[in-house]
Write a protein that holds these residues in place. Structure first.
Motif: not given
Length: 248
Positions: A59, A63, A68
Protein backbone atom coordinates in the motif's frame (compact mmCIF):
# COMPACT_ATOMS: atom_id res chain seq x y z
CA UNK A 1 3.29 5.79 4.15
CA UNK A 2 4.38 2.48 2.64
CA UNK A 3 2.54 -0.42 4.25
CA UNK A 4 3.36 -4.02 3.36
CA UNK A 5 0.91 -6.69 4.50
CA UNK A 6 1.33 -10.46 4.28
CA UNK A 7 3.80 -10.33 1.39
CA UNK A 8 4.79 -13.76 0.08
CA UNK A 9 7.24 -14.73 -2.65
CA UNK A 10 8.73 -18.12 -3.44
CA UNK A 11 11.16 -19.28 -6.10
CA UNK A 12 10.41 -22.95 -6.59
CA UNK A 13 10.51 -24.57 -3.16
CA UNK A 14 12.40 -21.68 -1.57
CA UNK A 15 10.30 -19.19 0.41
CA UNK A 16 11.99 -15.79 0.23
CA UNK A 17 9.21 -13.62 1.66
CA UNK A 18 6.91 -15.48 4.02
CA UNK A 19 4.01 -13.28 5.09
CA UNK A 20 6.11 -10.15 5.61
CA UNK A 21 4.51 -7.16 7.36
CA UNK A 22 6.24 -3.78 7.52
CA UNK A 23 5.33 -0.10 7.65
CA UNK A 24 7.63 2.72 6.54
CA UNK A 25 6.62 6.15 7.77
CA UNK A 26 6.26 9.07 5.41
CA UNK A 27 9.05 11.62 5.59
CA UNK A 28 11.37 9.30 7.54
CA UNK A 29 14.38 7.07 6.82
CA UNK A 30 13.63 3.36 7.21
CA UNK A 31 16.51 0.90 7.02
CA UNK A 32 16.05 -2.82 6.38
CA UNK A 33 18.94 -4.99 7.54
CA UNK A 34 19.61 -8.71 7.30
CA UNK A 35 22.05 -11.32 6.12
CA UNK A 36 22.83 -11.95 2.45
CA UNK A 37 20.17 -14.02 0.72
CA UNK A 38 17.39 -13.07 3.14
CA UNK A 39 15.33 -11.29 0.47
CA UNK A 40 16.09 -7.60 1.03
CA UNK A 41 16.63 -6.86 -2.66
CA UNK A 42 13.59 -8.98 -3.53
CA UNK A 43 11.51 -6.79 -1.23
CA UNK A 44 12.77 -3.59 -2.90
CA UNK A 45 11.99 -5.04 -6.34
CA UNK A 46 8.41 -5.71 -5.22
CA UNK A 47 7.98 -2.10 -4.07
CA UNK A 48 9.01 -0.73 -7.48
CA UNK A 49 7.12 -3.37 -9.43
CA UNK A 50 10.03 -5.36 -10.86
CA UNK A 51 8.56 -8.45 -9.19
CA UNK A 52 5.02 -9.55 -8.45
CA UNK A 53 4.22 -11.23 -5.12
CA UNK A 54 2.54 -14.59 -4.77
CA UNK A 55 0.27 -13.02 -2.15
CA UNK A 56 -0.05 -9.90 -0.04
CA UNK A 57 -0.47 -6.16 -0.43
CA UNK A 58 1.83 -3.18 -0.94
CA UNK A 59 0.00 0.00 0.00
CA UNK A 60 1.34 3.40 -1.04
CA UNK A 61 -0.59 6.06 0.88
CA UNK A 62 -3.42 3.54 1.24
CA UNK A 63 -3.53 2.42 -2.41
CA UNK A 64 -2.65 -1.21 -3.15
CA UNK A 65 -0.21 -1.32 -6.08
CA UNK A 66 -0.30 -5.13 -6.37
CA UNK A 67 -2.32 -6.01 -9.45
CA UNK A 68 -2.67 -2.36 -10.45
CA UNK A 69 -3.12 -1.65 -14.16
CA UNK A 70 0.22 -0.95 -15.86
CA UNK A 71 -0.71 2.61 -16.81
CA UNK A 72 -1.80 3.45 -13.27
CA UNK A 73 1.28 1.84 -11.76
CA UNK A 74 3.52 3.83 -14.10
CA UNK A 75 2.06 7.02 -12.65
CA UNK A 76 2.78 5.76 -9.12
CA UNK A 77 6.32 4.85 -10.15
CA UNK A 78 7.01 8.46 -11.12
CA UNK A 79 6.83 9.27 -7.40
CA UNK A 80 9.85 7.02 -6.75
CA UNK A 81 13.59 7.47 -7.11
CA UNK A 82 16.06 4.60 -6.93
CA UNK A 83 19.75 4.35 -6.13
CA UNK A 84 20.93 0.96 -7.34
CA UNK A 85 23.78 -1.07 -5.90
CA UNK A 86 26.87 -0.16 -7.91
CA UNK A 87 25.29 3.18 -8.99
CA UNK A 88 24.19 1.79 -12.42
CA UNK A 89 25.27 4.86 -14.36
CA UNK A 90 25.18 4.80 -18.16
CA UNK A 91 28.82 4.56 -19.30
CA UNK A 92 28.07 6.13 -22.68
CA UNK A 93 26.59 9.29 -21.12
CA UNK A 94 28.19 12.22 -19.36
CA UNK A 95 27.46 12.85 -15.70
CA UNK A 96 25.07 15.63 -16.66
CA UNK A 97 23.17 13.42 -19.07
CA UNK A 98 23.00 10.62 -16.48
CA UNK A 99 21.47 12.88 -13.87
CA UNK A 100 19.13 14.55 -16.34
CA UNK A 101 17.98 11.28 -17.93
CA UNK A 102 14.74 10.92 -15.89
CA UNK A 103 13.75 14.50 -16.71
CA UNK A 104 14.29 13.95 -20.44
CA UNK A 105 12.38 10.66 -20.36
CA UNK A 106 9.39 11.75 -18.27
CA UNK A 107 8.95 15.50 -18.74
CA UNK A 108 8.75 17.98 -21.56
CA UNK A 109 11.26 20.35 -20.00
CA UNK A 110 13.62 22.42 -22.10
CA UNK A 111 17.29 21.43 -22.16
CA UNK A 112 18.30 24.67 -20.47
CA UNK A 113 15.93 24.04 -17.57
CA UNK A 114 17.13 20.44 -17.26
CA UNK A 115 20.75 21.60 -17.11
CA UNK A 116 19.88 24.05 -14.35
CA UNK A 117 18.18 21.35 -12.25
CA UNK A 118 21.04 18.91 -12.88
CA UNK A 119 23.58 21.47 -11.65
CA UNK A 120 21.47 22.14 -8.56
CA UNK A 121 21.10 18.45 -7.69
CA UNK A 122 24.81 17.75 -8.22
CA UNK A 123 25.64 20.67 -5.96
CA UNK A 124 23.30 19.26 -3.30
CA UNK A 125 25.42 16.08 -3.17
CA UNK A 126 28.71 17.99 -3.08
CA UNK A 127 29.67 17.86 -6.75
CA UNK A 128 30.44 20.99 -8.80
CA UNK A 129 31.68 21.23 -12.37
CA UNK A 130 31.48 17.52 -13.16
CA UNK A 131 28.65 17.60 -15.71
CA UNK A 132 30.90 16.90 -18.70
CA UNK A 133 32.85 14.06 -17.12
CA UNK A 134 32.08 10.42 -17.89
CA UNK A 135 31.45 7.73 -15.24
CA UNK A 136 34.85 6.22 -16.07
CA UNK A 137 36.50 9.41 -14.81
CA UNK A 138 34.81 9.23 -11.40
CA UNK A 139 35.85 7.55 -8.17
CA UNK A 140 33.51 5.06 -6.52
CA UNK A 141 32.31 7.67 -4.06
CA UNK A 142 31.66 10.21 -6.80
CA UNK A 143 29.63 7.63 -8.74
CA UNK A 144 27.44 7.04 -5.68
CA UNK A 145 26.86 10.79 -5.33
CA UNK A 146 25.98 11.13 -9.02
CA UNK A 147 23.56 8.23 -8.63
CA UNK A 148 21.99 9.96 -5.62
CA UNK A 149 21.62 13.17 -7.63
CA UNK A 150 19.88 11.20 -10.38
CA UNK A 151 17.61 9.48 -7.84
CA UNK A 152 16.36 12.83 -6.49
CA UNK A 153 16.37 14.85 -9.72
CA UNK A 154 12.58 14.67 -10.11
CA UNK A 155 11.95 15.51 -6.44
CA UNK A 156 10.41 12.08 -5.73
CA UNK A 157 8.24 11.35 -2.72
CA UNK A 158 10.08 8.09 -2.03
CA UNK A 159 13.70 7.09 -2.70
CA UNK A 160 14.83 3.47 -2.44
CA UNK A 161 18.48 2.59 -1.78
CA UNK A 162 19.96 -0.82 -2.56
CA UNK A 163 23.19 -1.18 -0.52
CA UNK A 164 24.19 2.50 -0.93
CA UNK A 165 27.69 2.10 0.55
CA UNK A 166 28.80 -1.16 -1.07
CA UNK A 167 32.41 -0.90 -2.23
CA UNK A 168 33.15 2.33 -0.36
CA UNK A 169 35.74 2.90 2.34
CA UNK A 170 34.49 3.84 5.84
CA UNK A 171 35.10 7.57 5.36
CA UNK A 172 33.23 7.71 2.05
CA UNK A 173 30.47 5.54 3.51
CA UNK A 174 30.07 8.10 6.29
CA UNK A 175 29.98 10.87 3.68
CA UNK A 176 27.22 9.10 1.75
CA UNK A 177 25.29 8.66 5.00
CA UNK A 178 25.52 12.37 5.73
CA UNK A 179 24.36 13.20 2.21
CA UNK A 180 21.38 10.88 2.63
CA UNK A 181 20.40 12.64 5.85
CA UNK A 182 20.89 16.12 4.37
CA UNK A 183 18.96 15.48 1.15
CA UNK A 184 16.14 13.68 2.97
CA UNK A 185 15.68 16.55 5.40
CA UNK A 186 15.89 19.18 2.66
CA UNK A 187 13.22 17.44 0.56
CA UNK A 188 11.17 15.84 3.39
CA UNK A 189 11.28 12.65 1.35
CA UNK A 190 10.63 9.07 2.46
CA UNK A 191 13.87 7.10 2.24
CA UNK A 192 13.99 3.29 2.36
CA UNK A 193 17.42 1.65 2.41
CA UNK A 194 18.57 -1.95 2.52
CA UNK A 195 22.09 -2.48 3.79
CA UNK A 196 24.61 -4.63 5.65
CA UNK A 197 26.35 -1.47 6.85
CA UNK A 198 25.62 -1.22 10.58
CA UNK A 199 27.45 2.11 11.16
CA UNK A 200 25.42 3.60 8.30
CA UNK A 201 22.22 2.18 9.80
CA UNK A 202 22.96 3.72 13.19
CA UNK A 203 23.78 7.05 11.55
CA UNK A 204 20.76 7.54 9.29
CA UNK A 205 17.82 5.43 10.47
CA UNK A 206 14.63 6.71 12.03
CA UNK A 207 13.43 3.11 11.98
CA UNK A 208 15.32 -0.18 11.63
CA UNK A 209 13.75 -3.49 10.62
CA UNK A 210 15.52 -6.84 10.43
CA UNK A 211 14.49 -9.34 7.75
CA UNK A 212 15.13 -12.98 8.62
CA UNK A 213 13.68 -16.12 7.02
CA UNK A 214 11.13 -14.13 5.08
CA UNK A 215 9.72 -12.06 7.94
CA UNK A 216 10.53 -8.98 9.98
CA UNK A 217 11.82 -10.35 13.28
CA UNK A 218 12.78 -7.07 14.98
CA UNK A 219 12.02 -3.40 14.40
CA UNK A 220 12.27 -0.09 16.19
CA UNK A 221 14.37 3.03 16.54
CA UNK A 222 18.15 2.75 16.56
CA UNK A 223 18.19 2.86 20.37
CA UNK A 224 15.45 0.22 20.60
CA UNK A 225 17.32 -2.04 18.18
CA UNK A 226 20.54 -1.65 20.14
CA UNK A 227 18.72 -2.85 23.29
CA UNK A 228 16.64 -5.60 21.64
CA UNK A 229 17.65 -9.03 23.07
CA UNK A 230 16.48 -11.00 19.99
CA UNK A 231 19.35 -13.50 19.49
CA UNK A 232 19.15 -13.39 15.68
CA UNK A 233 19.40 -9.60 15.74
CA UNK A 234 22.21 -9.59 18.30
CA UNK A 235 24.22 -12.09 16.27
CA UNK A 236 23.89 -9.97 13.12
CA UNK A 237 24.69 -6.64 14.80
CA UNK A 238 27.71 -8.11 16.58
CA UNK A 239 28.95 -9.96 13.49
CA UNK A 240 29.18 -13.36 15.15
CA UNK A 241 29.31 -16.53 13.05
CA UNK A 242 26.89 -19.32 14.00
CA UNK A 243 28.68 -22.02 15.95
CA UNK A 244 32.33 -23.07 15.53
CA UNK A 245 34.00 -22.53 12.17
CA UNK A 246 35.73 -25.61 10.83
CA UNK A 247 39.01 -24.99 9.00
CA UNK A 248 39.77 -27.67 6.41
Amino acid sequence: MISIKGLRKSFGEKKVLDGLDLEMEKGKISVIIGRSGEGKSVLIKHIIGLMKPDAGKILIDGTNIVGMAERDFFEVLKRFGMLFQGAALFDSMTVGDNVGFPLREHTGMRDADIREIVTEKLRSVGLVGVEDLTPAELSGGMKKRVALARAIVMDPEVVLFDEPTTGLDPIMSDTVGKLMIDTQKAMNTTYVAITHDIPLTYKIADKVAMLHEGRIVAEGTVEEIKRDPNPVLRQFLEGRAEGPIKVV
